[in-house]
Design an enzyme around this catalytic site. Structure first.
Site: not given
Length: 326
Positions: A114, A254, A284
């Site tokens: 990520c 993020h 996500n």
């Protein structure tokens, strides 16, 4: 002295939406449970037959080239951040380069989970500042649905598919990628991993039956470490550059979990109006989440805006990057 600035940004998400109501018919969950815990209402899913992460990346890069007016022949390098490569080999970056007719570009993949965008962006900045390259595309392409177990109520609401791309070019102005703080701790292996499919545990009938080709996550450990590490790296990069919550314009975390975002921003003292969030629409999207968010809000971003990007992912890998919008 050369700096590396973002001179263009574009993104792509598939048309197909998987919202919480639809998900509740697939697994034992509901909209209230998902919204309360992670803040996600819907996510985009790539359903096109035979299409992988490269398909998402190609759409984002083609949009970037069109919006910036840059010829494909001018691109010298493409750095692709992905946890969902089309194949073990060749690189997804090479597939995207071919799909976008980038005939003069070298291409390769990085795997920083990520945190992939901020890691790849620092890599691109190093090429630019050294004078080795003049036009680089960083593309983050993630078909997260390819590794999600839609029978696991704890993880399947979290993830969506998408891609984001930026053009990075040299400038003599005091803008662009200014500084970054990055860390890795291999002890995170047990908490966030795909257990099979690599060289340690190659695919076989036993691994398929055990469901070991899906993303595995121990949510509490990941949550705790994400908040702690994103917060510290954000504070560290701000301190190193004499920044305060009053002098930064935006924090772009993020987009993993709204509670993580709120915890990091709250502990750092960054007011809500300075925090860019779009997790409710996309979930996500791993490495693609920060460029997707920047692209969505680019109408608000002004030249000279001081931005902190921060991310945490498998590895554990995490960090923060200080960017002046160009």
């Amino acid at each position: 002295m050369l700096n590396a600035r973002i001179s263009g940004i574009a993104s792509y998400v598939p048309d197909d939406i998987l919202d919480n109501e639809m998900l509740s018919k697939m697994v034992d969950t509901n909209d209230e449970w998902i919204t309360t815990r992670v803040g996600i209402k819907e996510r985009r899913i790539l359903k096109k037959d035979g299409a992988g992460s490269s398909y998402l990346g190609i759409q984002a890069v083609n949009r970037l080239l069109e919006e910036t007016g840059v010829s494909p022949d001018e691109i010298e390098l493409i750095i692709c951040a992905t946890s969902n490569p089309d194949y073990r080999f060749p690189s997804t970056g090479s597939v995207i380069a071919e799909g976008c007719h980038l005939k003069n570009a070298y291409a390769y993949d990085i795997q920083a989970a990520c945190a992939g965008f901020i890691v790849a962006l620092e890599d691109a900045a190093a090429y630019i500042k050294s004078g080795l390259r003049k036009k680089i595309i960083v593309v983050c392409a993630e078909k997260m649905s390819s590794m999600v177990n839609y029978k696991d109520r704890a993880t399947c609401p979290l993830f969506g598919d998408g891609a984001g791309a930026v053009l990075v070019e040299p400038t003599e102005e005091n803008i662009g990628v200014m500084d970054g703080v990055f860390h890795v701790d291999g002890k995170g292996l047990d908490y966030l991993v795909m257990k099979a499919g690599g060289s340690v545990k190659p695919a076989c009938q036993e691994t398929l039956d055990a469901g070991e080709h899906y993303l595995y996550q121990e949510g509490r450990s990941v949550y705790k470490n994400a908040v702690t590490d994103m917060l510290k790296s954000t504070k560290d990069v701000m301190k190193r550059n004499n920044l305060t919550v009053d002098t930064i314009d935006w924090l772009v975390p993020h987009q993993a979990n709204l509670r993580i975002i709120e915890a990091v921003a709250g502990a750092a003292g960054v007011p809500e109006e300075k925090v860019l969030v779009n997790i409710q629409h996309y979930g996500n999207t791993s490495a693609a989440s920060i460029p997707l968010c920047l692209d969505e809000y680019k109408g608000k971003l002004k030249k000279g805006d001081k931005i902190i990007l921060t991310a945490f992912g498998a590895g554990f890998t995490w960090g923060a990057l200080y960017l002046i919008w160009g």
